[in-house]
Design an enzyme around this catalytic site. Structure first.
Site, PDB file in Angstrom:
ATOM      1  N   ARG A  20      15.239  76.840  33.567  1.00 52.35           N
ATOM      2  CA  ARG A  20      15.809  77.875  34.430  1.00 52.35           C
ATOM      3  C   ARG A  20      15.786  79.218  33.712  1.00 52.35           C
ATOM      4  O   ARG A  20      15.883  79.281  32.481  1.00 52.35           O
ATOM      5  CB  ARG A  20      17.203  77.489  34.930  1.00 52.35           C
ATOM      6  CG  ARG A  20      18.229  77.311  33.871  1.00 52.35           C
ATOM      7  CD  ARG A  20      19.592  77.018  34.498  1.00 52.35           C
ATOM      8  NE  ARG A  20      20.602  76.943  33.463  1.00 52.35           N
ATOM      9  CZ  ARG A  20      21.879  76.681  33.689  1.00 52.35           C
ATOM     10  NH1 ARG A  20      22.314  76.483  34.918  1.00 52.35           N
ATOM     11  NH2 ARG A  20      22.743  76.634  32.707  1.00 52.35           N
ATOM     12  N   ASP A  71      33.625  79.639  34.166  1.00 55.54           N
ATOM     13  CA  ASP A  71      32.448  79.449  33.316  1.00 55.54           C
ATOM     14  C   ASP A  71      31.188  79.298  34.173  1.00 55.54           C
ATOM     15  O   ASP A  71      30.082  79.241  33.631  1.00 55.54           O
ATOM     16  CB  ASP A  71      32.620  78.228  32.399  1.00 55.54           C
ATOM     17  CG  ASP A  71      32.954  76.965  33.165  1.00 55.54           C
ATOM     18  OD1 ASP A  71      33.965  76.961  33.888  1.00 55.54           O
ATOM     19  OD2 ASP A  71      32.212  75.983  33.059  1.00 55.54           O
ATOM     20  N   ASP A 109      24.586  77.601  38.044  1.00 57.97           N
ATOM     21  CA  ASP A 109      25.094  76.233  37.878  1.00 57.97           C
ATOM     22  C   ASP A 109      25.217  75.486  39.204  1.00 57.97           C
ATOM     23  O   ASP A 109      26.305  75.287  39.745  1.00 57.97           O
ATOM     24  CB  ASP A 109      26.434  76.230  37.117  1.00 57.97           C
ATOM     25  CG  ASP A 109      26.209  76.249  35.613  1.00 57.97           C
ATOM     26  OD1 ASP A 109      25.047  76.453  35.201  1.00 57.97           O
ATOM     27  OD2 ASP A 109      27.168  76.065  34.858  1.00 57.97           O
TER      28      ASP A 109
HETATM   29  P1  AMP Z   1      29.822  72.402  35.017  1.00 57.97           P
HETATM   30  O1  AMP Z   1      31.144  72.777  35.607  1.00 57.97           O
HETATM   31  O2  AMP Z   1      29.134  71.256  35.689  1.00 57.97           O
HETATM   32  O3  AMP Z   1      28.923  73.589  34.940  1.00 57.97           O
HETATM   33  O4  AMP Z   1      30.056  71.884  33.526  1.00 57.97           O
HETATM   34  C1  AMP Z   1      31.177  72.231  32.744  1.00 57.97           C
HETATM   35  C2  AMP Z   1      30.906  72.058  31.261  1.00 57.97           C
HETATM   36  O5  AMP Z   1      30.523  70.723  30.958  1.00 57.97           O
HETATM   37  C3  AMP Z   1      29.803  72.947  30.731  1.00 57.97           C
HETATM   38  O6  AMP Z   1      30.193  73.433  29.490  1.00 57.97           O
HETATM   39  C4  AMP Z   1      28.620  72.018  30.634  1.00 57.97           C
HETATM   40  O7  AMP Z   1      27.725  72.426  29.665  1.00 57.97           O
HETATM   41  C5  AMP Z   1      29.274  70.696  30.291  1.00 57.97           C
HETATM   42  N1  AMP Z   1      28.516  69.530  30.762  1.00 57.97           N
HETATM   43  C6  AMP Z   1      28.341  69.108  32.031  1.00 57.97           C
HETATM   44  N2  AMP Z   1      27.580  67.997  32.073  1.00 57.97           N
HETATM   45  C7  AMP Z   1      27.275  67.681  30.796  1.00 57.97           C
HETATM   46  C8  AMP Z   1      26.522  66.644  30.162  1.00 57.97           C
HETATM   47  N3  AMP Z   1      25.928  65.674  30.853  1.00 57.97           N
HETATM   48  N4  AMP Z   1      26.432  66.667  28.820  1.00 57.97           N
HETATM   49  C9  AMP Z   1      27.019  67.624  28.103  1.00 57.97           C
HETATM   50  N5  AMP Z   1      27.742  68.620  28.622  1.00 57.97           N
HETATM   51  C10 AMP Z   1      27.869  68.665  29.953  1.00 57.97           C
HETATM   52 MG    MG Z   2      28.763  75.156  34.171  1.00 52.40          MG
END
Ligand code: AMP
Ligand code: MG
Length: 523
Positions: free
Chosen positions: A189, A269, A279
């Site tokens: 991306r 975030d 995201d």
């Molecule tokens: P999101 O709200 O889905 O954007 O994710 C929240 C946080 O969790 C972010 O800091 C992502 O990088 C982390 N995250 C989500 N899925 C994973 C994964 N499978 N492995 C590692 N970090 C993750």
């Molecule tokens: Mg995120």
């Protein structure tokens, strides 16, 4: 960490011809901020990577040649199996509020920044393995969610909605454990910046003033240079920056609401400092119009319901304002900067909705007796949305049928400009209610020229949006190793206002099973 010594390419140095391999700016803007902002680490190799799809439009924007993107070097680099010359991969740290609660440190848990191209485009591999910010996660993304992100990034861009973009989608037989065993994929991306509100919150929460200032200065200089010389808000550059972000966010939310896009996880975030959609997780384009629709299966309280999004964006901007307060150094100015959201969002949303109805926002009032925007919004948009909600009318199909009705009038060249509303009456149970609305609508339509109305509607009402069931169909094919539908759907979503007769079914009503699809955060 000392800054790496290397050449810096100015954007103008590279001719607008495509490159056979990415040329990396050294150091990248984030890298130049110093070691408090990231950790260097290479992507984790992906087993037996294979192409699923690429976006020629994104490659062109990045000035990458088709030849490079078709080659094995690109496959290895974009799978995370090789590091291109000049690229120093890293993961950045940020914090944020999740579901209204301070979550502390987060960061790129599964995204790795390969670097920044000479023209200033950041390139990330999402799903490229664990990082110091992965917490309990495995650093991977599954095929299903990667297809959704890949397609929706490009679909949003084609809809004219600011978004991070996608260059490539790479699959692998590598197993990934979710509720069931799935396989891994990596999306490349790209964006002018991946900085989030949460990056600012991170340094503010730790009282790291120097880093907070360096970050704000970099983002202002690179992306909001006009804030330096603005005379508004007492000439305070940081307050003007907050105001500019508030306005971009307001315009983004107006576009989301107008197209019927529900993001699903509007944590701070996941808010881009450039006002980009970022995201893609449990997002959804509305099928039947339901203002309170919750697309994220994990969002039991409905915090991120469709009709709460504009309010949540404002709440998130307050978190950003709080983080920038030490730099703005004046509470009143901070509040004044945020205040702009309350003007820009309703105005931008009203303009978007009126365009969907074929009514130009800025027709010189008085010259043709055009009623003012505000009055037309109250008279036309609110009652229509109520009607669509009460009758659970398909949001996208309603507007495409309305567009067709107005277009046919124009094609027929009828002077009285009376659209044929039958195809719309067919999809609304409360016909009397619709007829009453249509009567007022026709009166307003008569103020404008049919050609202008039809043109506005054609450009404002997509026929094709990435509905959940369309994504699901493509995902099922891909899970059975048939990747052609991904590329076909990409082609349709890249020109969503066109007819695409061969894919007319994708513009049709969702099947009954569409409402049973459940998508949550974990993917
Ligand atoms: P999101 O709200 O889905 O954007 O994710 C929240 C946080 O969790 C972010 O800091 C992502 O990088 C982390 N995250 C989500 N899925 C994973 C994964 N499978 N492995 C590692 N970090 C993750
Ligand atoms: Mg995120």
């Amino acid at each position: 960490m000392s800054k790496p010594l290397a050449q810096t390419f100015a954007s103008g140095d590279v001719a607008a011809q495509s490159c056979d391999t990415p040329v990396w700016r050294q150091p990248g803007r984030l890298e130049a901020l110093g070691s408090a902002f990231f950790t260097y680490l290479p992507p984790t190799p992906l087993a037996q990577p294979h192409w699923i799809a690429t976006s020629a439009g994104t490659a062109q924007w990045m000035q990458l040649s088709d030849a490079w993107l078709a080659g094995d070097e690109a496959l290895q680099v974009l799978a995370g199996n090789a590091v291109a010359a000049g690229s120093r991969p890293l993961a950045s740290v940020y914090s944020g509020h999740q579901f209204g609660v301070w979550a502390g440190q987060l960061g790129d848990g599964r995204a790795i920044l390969l670097g920044e191209t000479a023209s200033g485009i950041e390139v990330q591999l999402k799903g490229a393995g664990r990082t110091p910010y992965s917490r309990m996660g495995d650093g991977r993304a599954v095929l299903r969610s990667s297809i959704r992100e890949f397609l929706c990034s490009e679909a949003m861009h084609a809809l004219g909605i600011p978004s991070t973009r996608a260059l490539a989608l790479i699959g692998s037989p590598q197993p990934v454990q979710r509720e069931t065993m799935e396989t891994a994929a990596v999306v490349t991306r790209v964006a002018a910046s991946f900085i989030r509100f949460g990056h600012f919150e991170h340094f503010a929460a730790r009282d790291m003033q120097a880093e907070l200032k360096a970050l704000a200065d970099m983002v202002i200089d690179e992306h909001y240079p006009e804030c330096r010389s603005a005379e508004t808000l007492a000439g305070n550059a940081y307050a003007n920056f907050l105001q500019a972000v508030s306005e971009r966010t307001a315009r983004l939310l107006a576009q989301w609401q107008a197209v019927g896009f529900c993001h699903g996880v509007m944590n701070t975030d996941n808010m881009s400092i450039l006002g980009l959609t970022i995201d893609y997780g449990p997002f959804q384009f509305l099928d039947a119009f339901d203002p309170g629709h919750i697309c994220n299966h994990s969002d039991s309280q409905g915090r991120y319901a469709f009709n709460r999004q504009p309010q949540i964006a404002y709440w998130n901007l307050f978190c950003l304002g709080q983080a920038l307060l030490p730099l703005i150094a004046d509470e009143e100015l901070t509040l004044a900067a945020l205040e702009s959201y309350k003007q820009v969002f309703p105005a931008a949303y009203a303009a978007q909705m009126l365009r969907k109805l074929g009514l130009p926002e800025d027709a010189p009032d008085g010259t043709s007796g055009t009623p003012p925007t505000e009055g037309r919004f109250a008279l036309l948009v609110n009652p229509l949305l109520q009607l669509l909600a009460d009758n659970r009318v398909d949001y996208t199909i309603f507007f495409t049928r309305l567009t067709e009705a107005v277009q046919q009038m124009q094609d027929g060249g009828q002077p009285d400009f009376e659209p044929n509303f039958e195809p719309l009456r067919d999809i609304i149970l409360d016909r009397a209610g619709f007829d009453a609305w249509a009567l007022i609508y026709s009166e307003h339509l008569a103020y404008t020229s049919p050609a202008l109305a039809a043109d506005l509607m054609q450009k404002s009402n997509p026929r094709f949006v990435l509905r959940n069931h369309l994504g699901e169909a493509v995902i099922r094919a891909a899970q059975a190793d048939d990747f052609a539908p991904v590329q076909q759907m990409l082609a349709v979503l890249q020109t969503p206002f066109d007819a695409h007769p061969a894919h007319a079914a994708w513009a049709g009503f969702p099947p009954d099973w569409a409402s049973t699809i459940e998508i949550s955060c974990s993917s």
